[in-house]
Design an enzyme around this catalytic site. Structure first.
Site, short mmCIF file in Angstrom:
data_model
loop_
_atom_site.label_atom_id
_atom_site.label_comp_id
_atom_site.label_asym_id
_atom_site.label_seq_id
_atom_site.Cartn_x
_atom_site.Cartn_y
_atom_site.Cartn_z
N GLU A 760 -2.25 31.02 25.36
CA GLU A 760 -2.17 30.30 26.64
C GLU A 760 -2.92 31.10 27.66
OE1 GLU A 760 1.64 28.75 27.74
OE2 GLU A 760 2.31 29.02 25.69
N CYS A 794 0.06 31.02 36.02
CA CYS A 794 -1.10 30.26 35.54
C CYS A 794 -1.04 28.83 36.03
CB CYS A 794 -1.28 30.34 34.04
SG CYS A 794 0.22 30.58 33.15
#
Ligand code: FAD
Length: 1005
Positions: A760, A794
């Site tokens: 990720e 993020c």
């Protein structure tokens, strides 16, 4: 005569005296309107029409009015009568007809608003209250306004109170005295009466920090109260949502105990009977007024205006519902509180805010029974509602006070819609009495007679009733529910956090070893981590794993794998549930470590722990489902489709969700039968060590989880390249993810498999602000998305893409809202923005800011003052007019930097939003159903959020992860995540022997 009988008699008397010809619920004109009549009987239409009314003031173009009306009606299309349906297509969106429609719609909404809002400025408000006094009605003024999200707005609200308190008294006090409303049996009471909402006086009003909130609010309130007292006015404190209640009560008590106001009796506070703990609050107020302050106060008893909100918030957060869930219970509690107030009326002077004739009659009956003089209590009702009831009470010699909102009609629409929703709700007394034709005897019956039989208690607790443990500790049926976040408006949770921070602080500086095969392994060198809020404070040391130790850890994993993969799934799942339970018990302690080691504010640290718990519980539940068995039934052929673990898994985690992400990736690997090497980020090694402790406390067999902290550059490649490592789960930067992916793709001799990489990576997430967005929500949403945890998520929304018409307005408010954030050390409860993680991050962000200055317009950068020297702080920064291709609009900065980009229209905004290499999260603030639908189709991101911030995904509810260069793999916390940690196998067995089928064949053959 019994109290109940007297209540009935008084109620019947009020009904008998009602002027049935007058406007009962609302104004006659409004009520007779065909569409509104229909609205009362059609919930879907009601919602859509009220949404339209709420949006209307923001629609500047006539064509927009037509478009929105059509879109909203379309939403409820299937539930509309044919004549409304067939009319939708005729709604004009261009030309003269559309201008006419816009004018009529706005005119009607304004007329409707004026029924409930007394004026749009002080002058109009004064005229309205003069008219009331002529009718022998008392009043209290309420200032309407948008939500206060900036300190400039809070200052403006304060000024408006000053204007009101300067403007009203000279005129009203000069009017002739009306003894029935200007006196009680003790003496004169102020004619001017003003209601205040405390949350309007501080943009960062937050019950997580009652002390800090009280300080700022009192600072703004003190001069208001001083002026009110000087000018002979009364001040009442309104009560807002439950989360604010304790802070409001605290501020009320604190300021009125100050010497300047201690002996001032002309103050009051609203108390809500729909709350389950009202009586305790009343008792505490009584004790305080009588024994400490020694001066009476007024109590405005209401049922409460936020019922829907409270029930929804509680359900969304998994918190206990603070309000009664049956209408009769609120009515009943109102009567209990009425009795309490009447019994103590010399200290808590009662004002009853209700339009319910039963509630009113009961108050009158109890007053008679206790011989409370009429002037010593009063009734209060809302402006524009139930006028005939006001007249009756007045004719009975009661003082009736009208709650009179004034302010601009545009922000007033929200107030209007609240009133409309409340009074068109099926439970409303006014609706039942005057629209639904419920009989007087039913309306007057005692609340307790109305309901208990149909009452099913609805409450939530921290114990999850959906999860049924097996008698010997092994789970059988597992359903997942998210771990509730801690409600920091509760004192017990705040105290627990303070206590945990104190306790953790006393443990700072300790050393945490590498752990291999459940045994500590000595290190010669250590990685130190420091408090980012206070960079000299050492949090702890973790052993710096050597290359040899990394290899040893792989060997330990490899050895444990043989047996771990054979452990039945129910047991592996039970281990995870135990880890979750350990973390639940250590909830505040773990959150405190996160606050101190990574500079994350309280709420977000708490959410980090809750997410880690969720990952364990959720993956346990999902694994049980996966192992449930799949097979295609075919006669005499047994097909078995099943999963098998991959082997040794290396988990490389970031520091920004130091517990949740490390735990989530590890939990997924462990429950599917892999063995694990935990490699925490260097900046968050101690939190990693705490997670390791939790795994150990849960009793996982040796070697299943190994703790290998160290420097990524040293041991990372060794772990990734090791031929016995089958899987790497990584969360972090794009650059490192691509490196890992590349390294892992090599298959050196002796390695008979291709490594699996789950990565990720980053995001350059955008929030689109449409031309009709609710600005209160959009500004808050963008600020939260951009600056929550300093933009170090993020999912952070680092681009705001704003449609042209609303751009300047939005930009100004976003700047002001950002200025109002409290930048401080993360451990301070009122912190809205803490430090960034370390010096390297700070310097990198600063470089981006310098570059941004050459590419766009720097419109705000906070001045940090002395904070800059204490920790790794970067002031929140906003660039405006950012070209869509600028570096600050394309690259992930991972810091508190927001780029505001102007778009021509929604299509342009979508094009810009999709124009980066990332596709992680995104958001849209819009009130156009069709635009929202378009964005859902065309904004290509992993997680899209409509009309809310774009961060804060919850396990299972919002499985998290992106595509393009934002991630390889499936979504964390989602139903496919575990599939990545296993290899699927199929076994087919032919059970037919030489054409001979055994007698007892499958499927009854
Ligand atoms: C002068 C004045 C000042 C006010 N100030 C405040 C204030 O500061 N803060 C505030 O919150 N409200 C305030 N209100 C609003 C007030 O709470 C509502 O107008 C009031 O609840 C309506 O009650 P009622 O007795 O007139 O009507 P009713 O129809 O008898 O009661 C409606 C109320 O019952 C409750 N209710 C509805 N459904 C349910 C259910 N299923 N289960 C349990 N309870 C239910 C809700 O509180 C709802 O508003 C004020 C009202 C007035 C008149």
């Amino acid at each position: 005569m019994t109290l109940e009988l007297r209540t009935q008699t008084l109620g019947q008397d009020i009904f008998a005296r009602l002027d049935r010809g007058g406007p009962l619920l609302f104004s006659r004109n409004w009520w007779d309107d065909k569409l509104m009549g229909l609205t009362m009987g059609n919930d879907a239409l009601k919602v859509q029409l009220f949404r339209f009314v709420d949006t209307l003031p923001y629609l500047t173009e006539p064509s927009e009015v037509g478009r929105h009306l059509r879109e909203y009606l379309n939403e409820a299309r299937t539930q509309l009568p044919w004549w409304v349906r067939s009319g939708i297509g005729w709604i004009p969106e261009t030309g003269l007809a559309s201008r006419l429609l816009a004018k009529v719609a706005k005119g009607n909404a304004e007329t409707m608003a004026r029924k409930f809002i007394a004026g749009s400025n002080v002058g109009e408000a004064i005229a309205a209250v003069q008219a009331m006094r002529e009718k022998q009605l008392a009043f209290t003024m309420d200032l309407l306004g948008e939500a206060t999200i900036t300190e400039a707005e809070a200052d403006h609200v304060q000024k408006q109170y000053f204007d009101l308190l300067k403007g009203l008294p000279p005129i009203i006090n000069a009017s002739p005295e009306i003894p029935s409303i200007d006196r009680d049996d003790i003496g004169p009471i102020p004619r001017v009466n003003v209601s205040v909402k405390l949350s309007a006086l501080f943009s960062q009003f937050d019950p997580i920090d009652p002390e800090g909130t009280s300080k700022v609010v009192r600072g703004r309130l003190r001069p208001i109260l001083a002026l009110a007292r000087k000018n002979g006015a009364f001040v009442n404190f309104d009560m807002e949502q439950y989360a604010f209640k304790d802070t409001t009560l605290r501020i009320f008590r604190e300021i009125l105990t100050e010497p300047e106001f201690r002996d001032w009796p002309h103050v009051g506070i609203a108390i809500q009977a729909y709350l389950k703990n009202t009586e305790t609050d009343l008792q505490q107020l009584l004790d305080w007024a009588k024994n400490e302050r020694k001066c009476p106060i007024w109590i405005r008893l209401v049922k409460g205006a936020y019922w829907d909100y409270e029930t929804v918030i509680a359900a969304q957060n998994g918190w206990p519902v603070p309000v009664f869930t049956e209408k009769w219970q609120s009515d009943d509690n109102f009567e209990t509180c009425t009795t309490f107030l009447m019994q103590n009326h010399t200290w808590l002077r009662p004002a009853f805010g209700s339009h319910n004739i039963r509630s009113i009659a009961h108050a009158l009956a109890i007053a008679e029974q206790l011989k409370v003089p009429k002037p010593n209590f009063e009734f209060q009702m809302l402006y524009g509602m139930a006028d005939p009831i006001k007249d009756v009470l007045k004719s009975m010699g009661m003082r009736v006070r009208i709650y009179t909102p004034y302010g601009q009609l545009l922000p007033g629409m929200a107030y209007l819609v609240r009133r409309l929703l409340e009074n068109t709700s099926n439970d409303s007394f006014l609706k039942q009495g005057f629209s639904d034709g419920v009989s007087e005897s039913v309306l007057l019956q005692a609340p307790s007679a109305a309901g208990p039989s149909s009452f099913v208690p609805r409450h939530s607790t921290n114990e999850n009733p959906m999860i049924a443990p097996h008698p010997n500790g092994v789970l059988t049926k597992v359903e997942f529910q998210n771990e509730p976040l801690s409600d920091f408006s509760r004192e017990s949770n705040r105290d627990a956090m303070v206590q945990a921070l104190r306790s953790v602080r006393s443990q700072l500086g300790r050393t945490f070893p590498v752990v291999i095969g459940n045994a500590p392994v000595a290190s010669a060198e250590f990685v130190e981590s420091f408090n980012p809020s206070k960079s000299v404070e050492l949090i702890g040391r973790t052993g710096k794993a050597t290359i040899e130790q990394a290899k040893l850890a792989v060997a330990s994993c490899q050895a444990a794998f043989e047996t771990w993969q054979e452990v039945p799934i129910a047991e592996r799942a039970a281990y995870l549930r135990k880890v979750a339970s350990v973390m639940r018990h250590r909830r505040f302690e773990l959150a405190a470590w996160i606050v101190l080691e990574t500079g994350k504010p309280w709420r977000e640290s708490d959410a980090d722990v809750a997410e880690a718990i969720d990952f364990c519980d959720y993956y346990a539940a999902e694994a049980l489902k996966m192992w449930g068995g799949h097979g295609m039934p075919v006669p005499w052929e047994e097909n078995h489709y099943f999963y098998e673990a991959r082997g040794v898994a290396v988990i490389i985690a970031p520091w920004n969700f130091p517990l949740a992400i490390l735990c989530g990736m590890a939990a997924a690997a462990v429950v599917t039968g892999n063995t694990v090497i935990l490699k925490p980020a260097e900046q968050a090694g101690v939190v990693g060590a705490k997670l390791m402790e939790c795994f150990q406390q849960a009793g996982l067999p040796a070697g299943v989880v190994n703790f290998v902290p160290g420097v990524g550059e040293d041991i990372g490649p060794v772990l990734v390249n090791h031929p016995d490592v089958a899987l790497i789960a990584f969360t972090g930067s794009l650059k490192v993810a691509l490196q890992i992916n590349e390294q892992a793709s090599h298959t050196p001799g002796g390695q008979n498999f291709v490594k699996k990489v789950i990565a990720e990576m980053g995001g350059k997430n955008a929030v689109i602000v449409d031309g009709d967005a609710d600005l209160d929500e959009a500004v808050r949403g963008v600020v939260d998305s951009a600056f929550g945890y300093g933009g170090q998520k993020c999912s952070a929304g680092s681009r705001a893409i704003v449609v042209a018409g609303i751009y300047d307005l939005f930009l100004n408010r976003v700047i002001e809202a950002t200025k109002s954030l409290t930048v401080s050390a993360a451990e301070s409860p009122g912190c809205s923005l803490g430090p960034v993680i370390d010096a390297e991050s700070r310097d990198r962000i600063r470089k981006f800011v310098e570059l941004g200055k050459t590419q766009a317009k720097l419109v705000y950068q906070a001045d940090l003052g002395p904070l800059a020297d204490e920790g790794y702080f970067v002031g929140p920064t906003i660039f405006a007019d950012v070209p869509e291709t600028a570096t600050v609009a394309q690259e992930e900065i991972f810091g508190p930097v927001l780029s505001v980009i102007q778009a021509k229209d929604l299509d342009d905004a979508l094009r810009i939003a999709n124009g980066t290499k990332y596709a992680l999260t995104g958001g849209i603030f819009s009130r156009s159903p069709e635009n929202i639908a378009k964005v859902k189709r065309k904004f290509r991101v992993g997680n899209l959020y409509v009309n809310r911030k774009c961060t804060g995904a919850l396990v299972h509810r919002q499985p998290f992860g992106g595509f393009k260069l934002s991630g390889i793999g499936s979504k964390a916390g989602g139903p496919d995540y575990l599939l990545q940690f296993v290899v699927p196998r199929t076994i087919t067995e032919n059970t037919l022997r030489r054409g001979f089928a055994p007698e007892s064949g499958p499927s009854g053959e």
